[in-house]
Design a protein around this motif. Structure first.
Motif, PDB file in Angstrom:
ATOM      1  N   LEU A 178       0.655  -1.127  -0.110  1.00 46.88           N
ATOM      2  CA  LEU A 178      -0.068   0.017   0.116  1.00 46.88           C
ATOM      3  C   LEU A 178       0.708   1.331   0.071  1.00 46.88           C
ATOM      4  O   LEU A 178       0.680   2.212  -0.535  1.00 46.88           O
ATOM      5  N   ILE A 179       1.957   1.224   0.869  1.00 44.00           N
ATOM      6  CA  ILE A 179       2.945   2.416   0.923  1.00 44.00           C
ATOM      7  C   ILE A 179       3.553   2.603  -0.517  1.00 44.00           C
ATOM      8  O   ILE A 179       3.507   3.637  -1.032  1.00 44.00           O
ATOM      9  N   ILE A 180       3.998   1.298  -1.192  1.00 38.95           N
ATOM     10  CA  ILE A 180       4.647   1.301  -2.351  1.00 38.95           C
ATOM     11  C   ILE A 180       3.580   2.156  -3.538  1.00 38.95           C
ATOM     12  O   ILE A 180       4.049   2.974  -4.430  1.00 38.95           O
ATOM     13  N   ALA A 181       2.481   1.610  -3.475  1.00 39.00           N
ATOM     14  CA  ALA A 181       1.410   1.998  -4.448  1.00 39.00           C
ATOM     15  C   ALA A 181       1.103   3.410  -3.968  1.00 39.00           C
ATOM     16  O   ALA A 181       0.665   4.150  -5.198  1.00 39.00           O
ATOM     17  N   PHE A 182       0.867   3.898  -2.918  1.00 41.81           N
ATOM     18  CA  PHE A 182       0.764   5.324  -2.549  1.00 41.81           C
ATOM     19  C   PHE A 182       1.537   6.465  -2.937  1.00 41.81           C
ATOM     20  O   PHE A 182       1.258   7.451  -3.390  1.00 41.81           O
ATOM     21  N   LEU A 183       3.025   6.147  -2.900  1.00 42.36           N
ATOM     22  CA  LEU A 183       4.104   7.070  -3.004  1.00 42.36           C
ATOM     23  C   LEU A 183       4.019   7.816  -4.487  1.00 42.36           C
ATOM     24  O   LEU A 183       4.226   8.982  -4.489  1.00 42.36           O
ATOM     25  N   PRO A 184       3.794   7.010  -5.711  1.00 42.72           N
ATOM     26  CA  PRO A 184       4.011   7.969  -6.886  1.00 42.72           C
ATOM     27  C   PRO A 184       3.105   9.054  -7.014  1.00 42.72           C
ATOM     28  O   PRO A 184       3.496  10.145  -7.307  1.00 42.72           O
ATOM     29  N   ALA A 185       1.873   8.614  -6.579  1.00 40.93           N
ATOM     30  CA  ALA A 185       0.776   9.938  -6.668  1.00 40.93           C
ATOM     31  C   ALA A 185       1.137  11.116  -5.548  1.00 40.93           C
ATOM     32  O   ALA A 185       0.761  12.071  -5.699  1.00 40.93           O
ATOM     33  N   ALA A 186       1.545  10.188  -4.395  1.00 47.57           N
ATOM     34  CA  ALA A 186       1.709  11.525  -3.307  1.00 47.57           C
ATOM     35  C   ALA A 186       2.717  12.350  -3.655  1.00 47.57           C
ATOM     36  O   ALA A 186       2.628  13.729  -3.432  1.00 47.57           O
ATOM     37  N   VAL A 187       3.967  11.764  -4.462  1.00 47.80           N
ATOM     38  CA  VAL A 187       5.100  12.845  -4.584  1.00 47.80           C
ATOM     39  C   VAL A 187       4.561  13.706  -6.024  1.00 47.80           C
ATOM     40  O   VAL A 187       4.713  14.895  -5.914  1.00 47.80           O
ATOM     41  N   ILE A 188       4.078  13.008  -6.890  1.00 51.27           N
ATOM     42  CA  ILE A 188       3.558  13.879  -8.227  1.00 51.27           C
ATOM     43  C   ILE A 188       2.518  15.029  -7.817  1.00 51.27           C
ATOM     44  O   ILE A 188       2.672  16.119  -8.108  1.00 51.27           O
ATOM     45  N   GLY A 189       1.761  14.540  -6.851  1.00 53.71           N
ATOM     46  CA  GLY A 189       0.642  15.400  -6.351  1.00 53.71           C
ATOM     47  C   GLY A 189       1.096  16.614  -5.699  1.00 53.71           C
ATOM     48  O   GLY A 189       0.358  17.650  -5.841  1.00 53.71           O
ATOM     49  N   ALA A 190       1.740  16.467  -4.651  1.00 55.38           N
ATOM     50  CA  ALA A 190       2.459  17.334  -4.136  1.00 55.38           C
ATOM     51  C   ALA A 190       3.083  18.467  -4.806  1.00 55.38           C
ATOM     52  O   ALA A 190       3.034  19.748  -4.325  1.00 55.38           O
ATOM     53  N   ILE A 191       3.888  17.833  -5.826  1.00 56.15           N
ATOM     54  CA  ILE A 191       4.567  19.072  -6.685  1.00 56.15           C
ATOM     55  C   ILE A 191       3.616  19.551  -7.681  1.00 56.15           C
ATOM     56  O   ILE A 191       3.900  20.930  -7.886  1.00 56.15           O
ATOM     57  N   PHE A 192       2.636  18.991  -8.204  1.00 54.74           N
ATOM     58  CA  PHE A 192       2.087  19.391  -9.539  1.00 54.74           C
ATOM     59  C   PHE A 192       0.510  19.663  -9.257  1.00 54.74           C
ATOM     60  O   PHE A 192      -0.210  20.027 -10.271  1.00 54.74           O
ATOM     61  N   ILE A 193       0.221  19.556  -8.326  1.00 53.19           N
ATOM     62  CA  ILE A 193      -1.385  19.590  -8.115  1.00 53.19           C
ATOM     63  C   ILE A 193      -1.988  20.856  -8.405  1.00 53.19           C
ATOM     64  O   ILE A 193      -3.054  20.944  -9.018  1.00 53.19           O
ATOM     65  N   LYS A 194      -1.398  21.836  -8.066  1.00 53.20           N
ATOM     66  CA  LYS A 194      -1.923  23.295  -8.480  1.00 53.20           C
ATOM     67  C   LYS A 194      -1.888  23.478 -10.011  1.00 53.20           C
ATOM     68  O   LYS A 194      -2.805  23.998 -10.867  1.00 53.20           O
ATOM     69  N   THR A 195      -0.853  23.156 -10.732  1.00 55.58           N
ATOM     70  CA  THR A 195      -0.827  23.156 -12.216  1.00 55.58           C
ATOM     71  C   THR A 195      -1.684  22.232 -12.744  1.00 55.58           C
ATOM     72  O   THR A 195      -2.420  22.664 -13.804  1.00 55.58           O
ATOM     73  N   ILE A 196      -1.967  21.054 -12.090  1.00 53.59           N
ATOM     74  CA  ILE A 196      -2.862  20.139 -12.891  1.00 53.59           C
ATOM     75  C   ILE A 196      -4.443  20.689 -12.791  1.00 53.59           C
ATOM     76  O   ILE A 196      -5.046  20.602 -13.606  1.00 53.59           O
ATOM     77  N   LYS A 197      -4.616  21.313 -11.600  1.00 56.84           N
ATOM     78  CA  LYS A 197      -5.871  22.033 -11.423  1.00 56.84           C
ATOM     79  C   LYS A 197      -6.236  23.005 -12.362  1.00 56.84           C
ATOM     80  O   LYS A 197      -7.188  23.287 -12.856  1.00 56.84           O
ATOM     81  N   SER A 198      -5.545  23.898 -12.763  1.00 57.84           N
ATOM     82  CA  SER A 198      -5.344  24.974 -13.393  1.00 57.84           C
ATOM     83  C   SER A 198      -5.527  24.724 -14.674  1.00 57.84           C
ATOM     84  O   SER A 198      -6.098  25.345 -15.573  1.00 57.84           O
ATOM     85  N   VAL A 199      -4.964  23.588 -15.249  1.00 55.96           N
ATOM     86  CA  VAL A 199      -4.877  23.204 -16.609  1.00 55.96           C
ATOM     87  C   VAL A 199      -6.110  22.261 -17.045  1.00 55.96           C
ATOM     88  O   VAL A 199      -6.329  22.418 -17.839  1.00 55.96           O
ATOM     89  N   PHE A 200      -6.285  21.122 -16.264  1.00 58.33           N
ATOM     90  CA  PHE A 200      -6.967  19.953 -16.621  1.00 58.33           C
ATOM     91  C   PHE A 200      -8.473  19.956 -15.921  1.00 58.33           C
ATOM     92  O   PHE A 200      -9.280  19.359 -16.489  1.00 58.33           O
ATOM     93  N   TYR A 201      -8.787  21.000 -15.106  1.00 55.59           N
ATOM     94  CA  TYR A 201     -10.156  20.977 -14.309  1.00 55.59           C
ATOM     95  C   TYR A 201     -10.899  21.860 -15.343  1.00 55.59           C
ATOM     96  O   TYR A 201     -11.344  22.902 -15.105  1.00 55.59           O
TER      97      TYR A 201
END
Length: 287
Positions: free
Chosen positions: A90-113
């Motif tokens: 569960l930790i292994i599966a959780f980490l990729p999205a956690a790292v990418i989300g923490a870095i790029f979530i603001k950009t993702i929301k502004s571009v893709f929502y």
């Protein structure tokens, strides 16, 4: 007062929608964006509402799986090998999205929502699901009478949560990263990703439910922390109403999904995505 009441009614509708769609592969966020745009629901620039009301859905799934969740926690803390391996995965599966989300979530929301993005990802995701279902032979337990002597069955060696390997868990975690794009579907990405990695459909669905717990809790807490200072009492009231509605509707859906995947493929959801995406595309171009 009428405006406030209307806002809360819309929040309640979207909360019900969140609970109904969170754990089936049709994209809850995509539906929230599309329906929210249709009913003119103003959730703010931070899109906090769409993320935080998911807490209602995740608390519902935690309640449904409470016995298994407690078993996992106790086993991991006391060193039971199978539970330690499950927690590790569960930790292994959780980490990729956690790292990418923490870095790029603001950009993702502004571009893709945006409704247009949701239409594309709904249709493309549906086509991918049809392809994966077509190329993946049924594994034991997927459907009554499924043969258990096919080459695909030998590859799909993980029939229980405890038998999932760390490589399969990592594959699911990478697939989950694509779900940050609205319309992709977190549950759809993780379930289909798990099936591609050789995990049985029902087991992949259960693993997706457990992976949702840290992923969605983390996303909701992070979003509240980053945006709490700009939320008004009006916003918080809407979030509270949506949260409760999501919890109640998700309680029904989680059990129904588990019963469904025991005897059916996900093709019906794939076709729903394609048809729904086409209808929304027509609505966007004609409004």
């Amino acid at each position: 007062m009428c405006i406030r009441d209307s806002y809360l009614i819309k929040a309640f509708i979207l909360g019900i929608l969140e609970g109904l769609t969170e754990f089936i592969p049709v994209s809850s966020t995509g539906h929230l964006i599309l329906v929210g745009d249709w009913i003119n629901f103003q959730s703010g620039d931070g899109k906090v509402f769409e993320v935080v009301i998911q807490l209602g859905s995740i608390l519902a799934v935690m309640w449904v799986f409470r016995a298994r969740l407690l078993q996992l926690i106790r086993g991991a803390l006391t060193g039971v090998p199978s539970e330690v391996a499950f927690a590790r995965n569960l930790i292994i599966a959780f980490l990729p999205a956690a790292v990418i989300g923490a870095i790029f979530i603001k950009t993702i929301k502004s571009v893709f929502y945006h409704p247009g993005v949701v239409v594309v990802t709904l249709v493309v995701g549906g086509l991918i699901m049809l392809y994966v279902e077509r190329r993946t032979h049924h594994t034991p337990g997927d459907q009554p009478g499924a043969a258990d002597d096919t080459a695909s069955d030998e590859r799909a060696s993980a029939y229980t949560l405890e038998q999932i390997t760390w490589k399969q868990a990592l594959g699911v975690g990478v697939a989950q990263c694509f779900a940050m794009i609205p319309g992709t579907s977190r549950s759809g990405a993780t379930i289909i990703g798990g099936m591609i990695a050789g995990i049985q459909r029902k087991t992949a669905t259960e693993f997706s439910f457990f992976l949702a717990m840290p992923t969605m809790l983390g996303a909701a807490v992070f979003d509240m922390y980053k945006n709490f200072g700009v939320l008004t009492q009006h916003d918080l009231s809407g979030i509270a109403v949506g949260f409760i509605a999501a919890f109640l509707s998700a309680m029904v859906v989680v059990r129904a999904v588990l019963r469904f995947v025991a005897n059916h493929t996900y093709r019906v959801f794939a076709w729903y995505r394609i048809v729904f995406g086409a209808v929304v595309a027509a609505w966007i171009f004609t409004r």
